[in-house]
Scaffold this motif. Structure first.
Motif, PDB file in Angstrom:
ATOM      1  N   SER A  47     -15.260   0.434  -8.003  1.00  0.00           N
ATOM      2  CA  SER A  47     -14.323  -0.255  -7.208  1.00  0.00           C
ATOM      3  C   SER A  47     -13.154  -0.510  -7.785  1.00  0.00           C
ATOM      4  O   SER A  47     -12.967  -0.701  -9.352  1.00  0.00           O
ATOM      5  CB  SER A  47     -14.956  -1.673  -6.845  1.00  0.00           C
ATOM      6  N   SER A  48     -12.117  -0.610  -7.087  1.00  0.00           N
ATOM      7  CA  SER A  48     -10.565  -0.907  -7.508  1.00  0.00           C
ATOM      8  C   SER A  48      -9.911  -1.804  -6.511  1.00  0.00           C
ATOM      9  O   SER A  48     -10.038  -1.596  -5.503  1.00  0.00           O
ATOM     10  CB  SER A  48      -9.822   0.320  -7.969  1.00  0.00           C
ATOM     11  N   GLU A  49      -8.909  -2.678  -7.069  1.00  0.00           N
ATOM     12  CA  GLU A  49      -8.425  -3.426  -5.931  1.00  0.00           C
ATOM     13  C   GLU A  49      -7.095  -4.008  -6.894  1.00  0.00           C
ATOM     14  O   GLU A  49      -6.780  -3.864  -7.830  1.00  0.00           O
ATOM     15  CB  GLU A  49      -9.222  -4.752  -5.661  1.00  0.00           C
ATOM     16  N   ILE A  50      -6.096  -4.581  -5.686  1.00  0.00           N
ATOM     17  CA  ILE A  50      -5.055  -5.008  -6.408  1.00  0.00           C
ATOM     18  C   ILE A  50      -4.530  -6.558  -5.632  1.00  0.00           C
ATOM     19  O   ILE A  50      -3.473  -6.944  -5.661  1.00  0.00           O
ATOM     20  CB  ILE A  50      -3.897  -3.997  -5.784  1.00  0.00           C
ATOM     21  N   VAL A  51      -5.479  -7.066  -5.416  1.00  0.00           N
ATOM     22  CA  VAL A  51      -5.429  -8.642  -4.760  1.00  0.00           C
ATOM     23  C   VAL A  51      -5.090  -9.518  -5.748  1.00  0.00           C
ATOM     24  O   VAL A  51      -5.734  -9.618  -6.831  1.00  0.00           O
ATOM     25  CB  VAL A  51      -6.778  -8.846  -4.113  1.00  0.00           C
ATOM     26  N   THR A  52      -4.258 -10.636  -5.573  1.00  0.00           N
ATOM     27  CA  THR A  52      -4.234 -11.322  -6.448  1.00  0.00           C
ATOM     28  C   THR A  52      -4.625 -12.917  -6.091  1.00  0.00           C
ATOM     29  O   THR A  52      -5.098 -12.978  -4.787  1.00  0.00           O
ATOM     30  CB  THR A  52      -2.524 -11.925  -6.687  1.00  0.00           C
ATOM     31  N   LYS A  53      -4.692 -13.776  -6.807  1.00  0.00           N
ATOM     32  CA  LYS A  53      -5.515 -15.065  -6.360  1.00  0.00           C
ATOM     33  C   LYS A  53      -4.981 -16.013  -5.367  1.00  0.00           C
ATOM     34  O   LYS A  53      -5.553 -16.536  -4.576  1.00  0.00           O
ATOM     35  CB  LYS A  53      -5.607 -16.029  -7.868  1.00  0.00           C
ATOM     36  N   ASN A  54      -3.699 -15.636  -4.979  1.00  0.00           N
ATOM     37  CA  ASN A  54      -3.078 -16.468  -3.743  1.00  0.00           C
ATOM     38  C   ASN A  54      -3.156 -15.693  -2.608  1.00  0.00           C
ATOM     39  O   ASN A  54      -2.511 -16.130  -1.589  1.00  0.00           O
ATOM     40  CB  ASN A  54      -1.657 -16.972  -4.259  1.00  0.00           C
ATOM     41  N   GLN A  55      -3.994 -14.718  -2.467  1.00  0.00           N
ATOM     42  CA  GLN A  55      -4.144 -13.830  -1.453  1.00  0.00           C
ATOM     43  C   GLN A  55      -5.458 -14.161  -0.836  1.00  0.00           C
ATOM     44  O   GLN A  55      -6.469 -13.994  -1.425  1.00  0.00           O
ATOM     45  CB  GLN A  55      -3.851 -12.292  -1.792  1.00  0.00           C
ATOM     46  N   ASP A  56      -5.462 -14.263   0.539  1.00  0.00           N
ATOM     47  CA  ASP A  56      -6.844 -14.773   1.308  1.00  0.00           C
ATOM     48  C   ASP A  56      -7.407 -13.183   1.762  1.00  0.00           C
ATOM     49  O   ASP A  56      -6.731 -12.603   2.574  1.00  0.00           O
ATOM     50  CB  ASP A  56      -6.518 -15.414   2.520  1.00  0.00           C
ATOM     51  N   VAL A  57      -8.726 -12.911   1.365  1.00  0.00           N
ATOM     52  CA  VAL A  57      -9.378 -11.869   1.640  1.00  0.00           C
ATOM     53  C   VAL A  57     -10.375 -11.847   2.578  1.00  0.00           C
ATOM     54  O   VAL A  57     -11.298 -11.287   2.660  1.00  0.00           O
ATOM     55  CB  VAL A  57      -9.824 -11.199   0.490  1.00  0.00           C
TER      56      VAL A  57
ATOM     57  N   GLY B 280       2.669   1.869   0.782  1.00  0.00           N
ATOM     58  CA  GLY B 280       3.896   1.297   1.438  1.00  0.00           C
ATOM     59  C   GLY B 280       3.845  -0.130   1.603  1.00  0.00           C
ATOM     60  O   GLY B 280       3.607  -0.920   0.612  1.00  0.00           O
ATOM     61  N   GLY B 281       3.926  -0.616   2.843  1.00  0.00           N
ATOM     62  CA  GLY B 281       3.888  -2.119   3.136  1.00  0.00           C
ATOM     63  C   GLY B 281       2.593  -2.300   3.638  1.00  0.00           C
ATOM     64  O   GLY B 281       2.255  -3.513   3.852  1.00  0.00           O
ATOM     65  N   GLN B 282       1.283  -1.593   3.617  1.00  0.00           N
ATOM     66  CA  GLN B 282       0.341  -1.955   4.082  1.00  0.00           C
ATOM     67  C   GLN B 282      -0.762  -1.719   2.829  1.00  0.00           C
ATOM     68  O   GLN B 282      -0.652  -0.916   1.931  1.00  0.00           O
ATOM     69  CB  GLN B 282       0.171  -1.006   5.298  1.00  0.00           C
TER      70      GLN B 282
ATOM     71  N   GLU C 202      -2.537  -5.495   6.868  1.00  0.00           N
ATOM     72  CA  GLU C 202      -1.347  -5.828   6.356  1.00  0.00           C
ATOM     73  C   GLU C 202      -1.242  -7.570   5.652  1.00  0.00           C
ATOM     74  O   GLU C 202      -2.392  -8.093   6.110  1.00  0.00           O
ATOM     75  CB  GLU C 202      -0.214  -6.179   7.536  1.00  0.00           C
ATOM     76  N   LEU C 203      -0.377  -7.859   5.010  1.00  0.00           N
ATOM     77  CA  LEU C 203      -0.497  -9.301   4.346  1.00  0.00           C
ATOM     78  C   LEU C 203       0.625 -10.017   5.296  1.00  0.00           C
ATOM     79  O   LEU C 203       1.889  -9.721   5.268  1.00  0.00           O
ATOM     80  CB  LEU C 203      -0.052  -9.151   3.055  1.00  0.00           C
ATOM     81  N   ASN C 204      -0.106 -10.942   6.075  1.00  0.00           N
ATOM     82  CA  ASN C 204       1.116 -11.799   6.746  1.00  0.00           C
ATOM     83  C   ASN C 204       1.498 -12.817   5.873  1.00  0.00           C
ATOM     84  O   ASN C 204       1.336 -12.803   4.588  1.00  0.00           O
ATOM     85  CB  ASN C 204      -0.026 -12.298   8.091  1.00  0.00           C
ATOM     86  N   SER C 205       2.555 -13.591   6.657  1.00  0.00           N
ATOM     87  CA  SER C 205       3.464 -14.755   5.938  1.00  0.00           C
ATOM     88  C   SER C 205       2.534 -15.719   5.356  1.00  0.00           C
ATOM     89  O   SER C 205       3.061 -16.457   4.375  1.00  0.00           O
ATOM     90  CB  SER C 205       4.343 -15.094   7.055  1.00  0.00           C
TER      91      SER C 205
ATOM     92  N   VAL D  68      -2.629 -13.877   4.073  1.00  0.00           N
ATOM     93  CA  VAL D  68      -3.934 -13.416   4.688  1.00  0.00           C
ATOM     94  C   VAL D  68      -3.793 -11.959   5.089  1.00  0.00           C
ATOM     95  O   VAL D  68      -2.876 -11.468   5.679  1.00  0.00           O
ATOM     96  CB  VAL D  68      -4.122 -14.457   5.866  1.00  0.00           C
ATOM     97  N   PHE D  69      -4.824 -11.090   4.458  1.00  0.00           N
ATOM     98  CA  PHE D  69      -4.784  -9.747   4.642  1.00  0.00           C
ATOM     99  C   PHE D  69      -5.349  -9.702   6.323  1.00  0.00           C
ATOM    100  O   PHE D  69      -6.429 -10.279   6.601  1.00  0.00           O
ATOM    101  CB  PHE D  69      -5.784  -9.091   4.001  1.00  0.00           C
ATOM    102  N   VAL D  70      -4.707  -9.196   7.324  1.00  0.00           N
ATOM    103  CA  VAL D  70      -5.246  -9.047   8.643  1.00  0.00           C
ATOM    104  C   VAL D  70      -5.213  -7.366   8.963  1.00  0.00           C
ATOM    105  O   VAL D  70      -4.441  -6.765   8.498  1.00  0.00           O
ATOM    106  CB  VAL D  70      -4.113  -9.601   9.536  1.00  0.00           C
ATOM    107  N   PRO D  71      -6.459  -6.976   9.795  1.00  0.00           N
ATOM    108  CA  PRO D  71      -6.288  -5.653  10.376  1.00  0.00           C
ATOM    109  C   PRO D  71      -5.006  -5.297  11.074  1.00  0.00           C
ATOM    110  O   PRO D  71      -4.520  -6.049  11.805  1.00  0.00           O
ATOM    111  CB  PRO D  71      -7.643  -5.588  10.913  1.00  0.00           C
ATOM    112  N   VAL D  72      -4.770  -4.193  10.562  1.00  0.00           N
ATOM    113  CA  VAL D  72      -3.440  -3.365  11.531  1.00  0.00           C
ATOM    114  C   VAL D  72      -3.896  -3.151  12.902  1.00  0.00           C
ATOM    115  O   VAL D  72      -4.885  -2.461  13.088  1.00  0.00           O
ATOM    116  CB  VAL D  72      -2.855  -2.376  10.904  1.00  0.00           C
ATOM    117  N   LYS D  73      -3.206  -3.676  14.097  1.00  0.00           N
ATOM    118  CA  LYS D  73      -3.418  -3.414  15.233  1.00  0.00           C
ATOM    119  C   LYS D  73      -3.501  -1.705  15.530  1.00  0.00           C
ATOM    120  O   LYS D  73      -2.705  -1.070  14.764  1.00  0.00           O
ATOM    121  CB  LYS D  73      -2.551  -4.056  16.352  1.00  0.00           C
TER     122      LYS D  73
END
Length: 144
Positions: free
Chosen positions: A23-33, A107-109, A127-130, A133-138
């Motif tokens: 497993s690998s990831e790039i998420v930081t503590k202030n991001q909601d998964v 890129g940005g996603q 995508e990471l919203n404002s 929070v990570f939200v699925p791309v439509k």
């Protein structure tokens, strides 16, 4: 054109991972998964019911920066709360289904690839919203 680029990335997704079940990831503590982990568990339930499935999830909990893997811990917690038996030690027990994932920025996603056993994969773009929070791309589908 952008859709074709992401489809290409999904097709070569196996080349982006360190190992099939690592497993690998790039998420930081202030991001909601929370939406990411809910997606993973919801789609695992389709073929692998909780309380009847044992998972071997020897995840890489520490990223190269030395920080604890946020998504790894959140996914393990969500699996346990949903009723799955999760072995996160280094010793795999017979009958456990191995699991790993890649969550990477393109890129940005953000691209998620979850591998579960030898016959099940899930891929999705977020995508990471404002609100961080990570939200699925439509208009992106989950590949099972």
């Amino acid at each position: 054109m952008r859709v074709f680029f992401f489809l290409f990335l999904i097709l070569i997704g196996g080349c982006l991972t360190k190992g099939y079940f690592s497993s690998s990831e790039i998420v930081t503590k202030n991001q909601d998964v929370s939406l990411v982990t809910a997606d993973c568990v919801r789609y695992l339930k389709v073929k692998y019911p909780p309380a009847k499935t044992s998972i071997y999830f020897n995840s890489v909990y520490y990223m190269s920066s030395g920080e604890e893997g946020v998504l790894s811990r959140a996914l393990e917690k969500e699996l346990r709360l949903s009723g799955y038996a999760v072995n996160s030690t280094k010793d795999r027990v017979s009958g456990e289904i191995p699991m790993g994932f890649t969550f990477d920025k393109i890129g940005g996603q953000y691209y998620l690839k979850l591998v579960f056993g030898s016959k099940y994969q899930m891929t999705r773009i977020y995508e990471l919203n404002s609100k961080k929070v990570f939200v699925p791309v439509k208009h992106t589908n989950i590949r099972l």
